[in-house]
Design a protein around this motif. Structure first.
Motif, PDB file in Angstrom:
ATOM      1  N   GLY A   6      78.114  44.541  27.616  1.00  0.00           N
ATOM      2  CA  GLY A   6      78.257  44.134  26.219  1.00  0.00           C
ATOM      3  C   GLY A   6      79.727  44.082  25.885  1.00  0.00           C
ATOM      4  O   GLY A   6      80.479  44.997  26.231  1.00  0.00           O
ATOM      5  N   ILE A  21      79.235  43.416  18.513  1.00  0.00           N
ATOM      6  CA  ILE A  21      77.775  43.382  18.625  1.00  0.00           C
ATOM      7  C   ILE A  21      77.324  43.555  20.073  1.00  0.00           C
ATOM      8  O   ILE A  21      76.239  44.064  20.335  1.00  0.00           O
ATOM      9  N   SER A  24      76.993  47.140  20.486  1.00  0.00           N
ATOM     10  CA  SER A  24      75.783  47.571  19.768  1.00  0.00           C
ATOM     11  C   SER A  24      74.539  47.289  20.612  1.00  0.00           C
ATOM     12  O   SER A  24      73.600  48.094  20.628  1.00  0.00           O
ATOM     13  N   ALA A  25      74.539  46.163  21.320  1.00  0.00           N
ATOM     14  CA  ALA A  25      73.404  45.818  22.182  1.00  0.00           C
ATOM     15  C   ALA A  25      73.290  46.798  23.348  1.00  0.00           C
ATOM     16  O   ALA A  25      72.185  47.206  23.718  1.00  0.00           O
ATOM     17  N   ALA A  28      71.772  49.903  22.048  1.00  0.00           N
ATOM     18  CA  ALA A  28      70.330  49.707  21.842  1.00  0.00           C
ATOM     19  C   ALA A  28      69.580  49.788  23.179  1.00  0.00           C
ATOM     20  O   ALA A  28      68.518  50.420  23.264  1.00  0.00           O
ATOM     21  N   ASP A  92      79.091  38.237  20.854  1.00  0.00           N
ATOM     22  CA  ASP A  92      78.952  37.626  19.524  1.00  0.00           C
ATOM     23  C   ASP A  92      79.192  36.118  19.573  1.00  0.00           C
ATOM     24  O   ASP A  92      79.931  35.635  20.420  1.00  0.00           O
ATOM     25  N   ILE A 132      74.687  36.531  20.547  1.00  0.00           N
ATOM     26  CA  ILE A 132      74.041  37.006  19.325  1.00  0.00           C
ATOM     27  C   ILE A 132      74.799  36.426  18.141  1.00  0.00           C
ATOM     28  O   ILE A 132      76.009  36.633  18.004  1.00  0.00           O
ATOM     29  N   ARG A 160      69.569  44.377  13.190  1.00  0.00           N
ATOM     30  CA  ARG A 160      68.745  45.386  13.882  1.00  0.00           C
ATOM     31  C   ARG A 160      67.601  44.723  14.649  1.00  0.00           C
ATOM     32  O   ARG A 160      67.326  45.066  15.804  1.00  0.00           O
ATOM     33  N   LEU A 163      68.901  43.027  17.762  1.00  0.00           N
ATOM     34  CA  LEU A 163      69.193  43.977  18.842  1.00  0.00           C
ATOM     35  C   LEU A 163      67.911  44.406  19.547  1.00  0.00           C
ATOM     36  O   LEU A 163      67.894  44.574  20.768  1.00  0.00           O
ATOM     37  N   GLU A 164      66.813  44.545  18.806  1.00  0.00           N
ATOM     38  CA  GLU A 164      65.514  44.843  19.422  1.00  0.00           C
ATOM     39  C   GLU A 164      65.094  43.700  20.341  1.00  0.00           C
ATOM     40  O   GLU A 164      64.574  43.930  21.440  1.00  0.00           O
ATOM     41  N   VAL A 166      67.131  41.644  21.854  1.00  0.00           N
ATOM     42  CA  VAL A 166      68.023  41.658  23.021  1.00  0.00           C
ATOM     43  C   VAL A 166      67.475  42.620  24.072  1.00  0.00           C
ATOM     44  O   VAL A 166      67.479  42.312  25.265  1.00  0.00           O
TER      45      VAL A 166
END
Length: 187
Positions: A6, A21, A24-25, A28, A92, A132, A160, A163-164, A166
């Protein structure tokens, strides 16, 4: 083994920004699969684990976005993975609406400096990626200010959910293939 990277910037002041992001992925994915990001190797914060029965290495380059290729090259070389199907890059995209996913088997950098650097270091554009959407920069805004800014409150649920998706898309890419993930998750 799969390497899932990421993209983002390593300082805490960048946490939660549009440009981060990709980080963030990875968080997650780590949370969903009980993987600890607890190793600093190959210019990245890494965690080893299993996703959908396959060994994976999750990585967040510590090189800053524009030098992401340095870390990706080291990871690919050290673990001897084939970038065309054992590497997934998540990042991103300002050309996609917030939360929209665009999965591809290969492609150009599309103006993204992190991807440009990865292409330069790998010598190829042929690696799977998940873009994303973070939304288009508003008229009159500086691009850097926009991507280094945080999501608006009303965008947070959409992000959110993205990300789910992903997490699910990575599982499909690992257990089936990128094309199947493209058909299922490209919005």
């Amino acid at each position: 083994m799969y390497i899932i990277v990421g993209l983002g910037n390593p300082e805490s002041k960048y946490n939660g920004t549009r440009h981060n992001i990709g980080f963030s992925a990875i968080t997650a994915l780590a949370d969903a699969n009980n993987i600890s990001l607890d190793m600093k190797k190959h210019k990245a914060l890494c965690g080893k684990g299993v996703i959908a029965g396959q060994k994976v290495l999750l990585a967040e380059p510590l090189t800053y976005m524009n030098l992401s290729g340095e870390s990706v090259r080291e990871l690919v070389d050290y673990y001897k993975v084939d970038p065309t199907d054992e590497l997934i890059i998540i990042y991103d995209d300002i050309n996609l609406a917030p939360g929209k996913l665009r999965i591809r088997e290969k492609g150009s950098a599309g103006g993204h400096n992190g991807i440009k650097n990865i292409i330069a270091h790998l010598g190829s554009q042929e690696f799977p990626r998940i873009r994303i959407g973070v939304g288009e920069k508003p008229k009159g805004w500086d691009l850097a200010d926009y991507v280094l800014g945080r999501f608006a409150k009303e965008e947070e649920p959409v992000i959110r959910e993205a990300l789910e998706k992903v997490v699910q898309a990575c599982e499909v890419m690992i257990t089936e293939d990128t094309r199947t993930a493209m058909n299922r998750f490209n919005g």
